[in-house]
Design an enzyme around this catalytic site. Structure first.
Site, mmCIF file in Angstrom:
data_model
loop_
_atom_site.group_PDB
_atom_site.id
_atom_site.type_symbol
_atom_site.label_atom_id
_atom_site.label_comp_id
_atom_site.label_asym_id
_atom_site.label_seq_id
_atom_site.Cartn_x
_atom_site.Cartn_y
_atom_site.Cartn_z
ATOM 1 C CG LEU A 45 31.203 -7.061 10.913
ATOM 2 C CD1 LEU A 45 30.716 -7.082 12.949
ATOM 3 C CD2 LEU A 45 29.985 -6.911 10.569
ATOM 4 C CG ASP A 48 28.193 -11.236 3.277
ATOM 5 O OD1 ASP A 48 28.489 -12.468 4.492
ATOM 6 O OD2 ASP A 48 26.860 -11.850 3.408
ATOM 7 C CE1 TYR A 107 21.332 -6.254 6.319
ATOM 8 C CE2 TYR A 107 19.991 -8.140 5.924
ATOM 9 C CZ TYR A 107 21.132 -7.097 6.567
ATOM 10 O OH TYR A 107 19.880 -6.916 7.793
ATOM 11 C CB SER A 108 25.034 -9.912 0.334
ATOM 12 O OG SER A 108 26.057 -9.956 1.654
HETATM 13 C C1 FRU Z 1 25.123 -13.454 4.974
HETATM 14 C C2 FRU Z 1 24.709 -12.448 4.975
HETATM 15 C C3 FRU Z 1 23.557 -11.588 4.251
HETATM 16 C C4 FRU Z 1 23.119 -11.254 4.057
HETATM 17 C C5 FRU Z 1 24.515 -9.764 4.856
HETATM 18 C C6 FRU Z 1 23.423 -8.867 5.287
HETATM 19 O O1 FRU Z 1 26.227 -12.907 5.574
HETATM 20 O O2 FRU Z 1 23.767 -12.774 6.450
HETATM 21 O O3 FRU Z 1 22.787 -13.020 4.259
HETATM 22 O O4 FRU Z 1 23.059 -9.818 2.819
HETATM 23 O O5 FRU Z 1 24.899 -11.150 5.335
HETATM 24 O O6 FRU Z 1 25.789 -8.427 5.905
#
Ligand code: FRU
Length: 494
Positions: A45, A48, A107-108
């Protein structure tokens, strides 16, 4: 094949060796919905876009990646590069969630050019054994020779002034104050979405909490703001973010949105003063977590890319064990207090051959991505159906009502329906009468640019082998090109 039920152990399984992914990689190559010129996940998958930056003749763009399948699990940063924003190469795994601070996901976040490296700022999603979340802001340095070095400790942890939803650092530098700022998406203890700001004189140390961003009039606007950023384009400040737990008119039943406010940012008082209301960034079904390239600030334009997907959604490719792709990178400008998105001029290089519309309408050729279509719509109402059957039935309906200036996209006529509960219609009142539509079709997506970027509708679509034609209001000017296939497909993991 039925869709797999995932256990927590499976979703958060550690990736030890790239060879663990080879079979999955081989299987997803067979999926008929793999894209031909959009960034898509090597396996599993994609969500972002992250760390978008230009350096030394090369664009770097990363994506949130769960290697194991069409499921949100252990997130990594996967790296792609390009010289021209059109041809993308898989460059391998960049950030691995392998420390205590990011044990349940990298994460992002965003990129900044440091003295000796590209610095990638991201959220370390720590969870303790009781699954309590502690978000850390972490940094990885990426050197020109490809070496990757994670700072031993996060540059800061969470503030107790907010709930544990604090993530997605956007790093920027303010020339006037000679200070670095990090904007983070957050949720207050009483469940209101907001941004919080950190500041420092030094890129990698000395960070301290500066406070909550004040956005007068937006104190109660959604329950969490994901992926925020404050961009400066041609003298305008733009707060771009994703408010969640929010219903908006003409957006179906969706509660996750990506939009922006134009205004003025005062970094001394941490106040973003809106000039006008919240605008949706993309009026289609599948667009979220947009990110602008880091180092074009102050210019007349920015380059923006988004996830062509939405949280809490599922897609027909879930069965094929992969999910998600990115939108085309787009040029972003401000016109009449609005953001205008246009396809990059260099995309024209993808045109391989011009196709005669009559050949498709008569069944000699098929309508299928990769293709570009340009319609000169003429005056008055207009209707176009993409991916109809050969008799012109069904399909993705695009309708323009001239009296109300309403542009409507309806995907209920396609045979593969998905995310139906989110509503199958999206509408937007456009600023001036419809003149042109430029449409990019890939195997499983459409990006519709209305009137040179006045409005954009981006959506995933999954046409079957009977949905190969189109139908359009008589008299429209039509040009169609078949495009080259250039997507990132190599198996590069380390
Ligand atoms: C947005 C989000 C971010 C997070 C990331 C995790 O789609 O939920 O807030 O950092 O995806 O994959």
């Amino acid at each position: 094949m039925s869709i797999k039920e995932w256990t927590k152990e499976e979703r958060y399984r550690e990736l030890k060796d790239p060879s663990e992914l080879k079979d999955l990689y081989e299987r997803i190559q067979k999926s008929i919905y793999r894209q031909k010129y959009h960034i898509q996940p090597i396996t599993g998958l994609l969500n972002d876009p992250n760390g978008f930056v230009y350096h030394d003749g090369c664009w770097h763009l990363f994506y949130q990646w769960c290697p194991w399948g069409a499921v949100h699990g252990l997130k990594h940063w996967y790296h792609t590069t390009s010289k021209d924003l059109v041809n993308w190469t898989n460059a391998g795994l960049c950030i691995k969630p392998d420390t205590e601070y990011d044990n349940k996901g990298a994460y992002s976040g965003s990129a900044f050019l440091g003295d000796d490296s590209i610095c990638l700022f991201y959220t370390g999603n720590h969870r303790d054994p009781d699954w309590k979340r502690v978000p850390y802001t972490c940094v990885v340095k990426m050197f020109d020779d490809g070496r990757i070095e994670k700072l031993e400790r996060p540059i800061f942890g969470p503030t107790d002034k907010m709930s544990d939803d604090q993530r997605d650092p956007k790093i920027l530098y303010n020339e006037e104050l000679k200070k670095y700022f990090i904007v983070i998406g957050a949720r207050t203890h009483d469940k209101k979405g907001c941004c919080i700001i950190y500041e420092s004189d030094n890129l990698l140390k000395g960070w301290k909490y500066a406070g909550q961003l004040k956005v007068p009039g937006f104190e109660d606007f959604g329950g969490m703001w994901e992926c925020p950023s404050i961009e400066r384009i041609n003298g305008n400040d733009i707060l771009i973010f994703c408010p969640q737990y929010l219903k908006l008119e003409r957006r179906g039943n969706v509660t996750n949105h990506n939009g922006y406010i134009i205004g003025n940012m005062d970094w001394e008082t941490l106040t973003f003063m809106p000039e006008g209301h919240f605008h949706v960034l993309d009026f289609g079904f599948d667009s979220y977590a947009a990110e602008c390239a880091a180092n074009l600030e102050g210019e007349e334009r920015a380059v923006l890319v988004a996830w062509m997907g939405l949280p809490d959604s599922s897609y027909p490719t879930d069965e094929d064990e992969w999910s998600g792709c990115l939108t085309l990178p787009r040029e972003l400008r401000v016109r009449n207090r609005r953001l205008i998105q246009t396809p990059l001029p260099q995309l024209a290089e993808l045109r391989e051959v011009e196709v005669d519309a009559e050949d498709i309408l008569s069944g000699r050729e098929k309508l299928a991505g990769p293709m570009e279509m340009l319609f000169e719509t003429g005056d008055g109402d207009f209707e176009l159906k993409l991916f109809t059957d050969e008799q012109g039935n069904g399909g993705l309906s695009l309708k323009y009502n001239d009296e109300e200036r309403m542009f409507t996209v309806d995907r209920s006529g396609l045979s593969q329906r998905f995310n139906i509960e989110q509503g199958e219609v999206r509408m937007h009142e456009i600023d001036s009468p419809l003149r042109t539509l430029r449409i990019y079709l890939d195997t499983s997506s459409v990006e519709i640019f209305v009137n040179d970027g006045d409005a954009v509708f981006t959506s995933r679509v999954f046409p079957t082998d009977r949905e190969i034609s189109f139908k359009v209001t008589e008299g429209a000017g039509i040009k169609i090109w078949r495009l080259k296939s250039v997507s990132n497909t190599d198996f590069v993991v380390t």
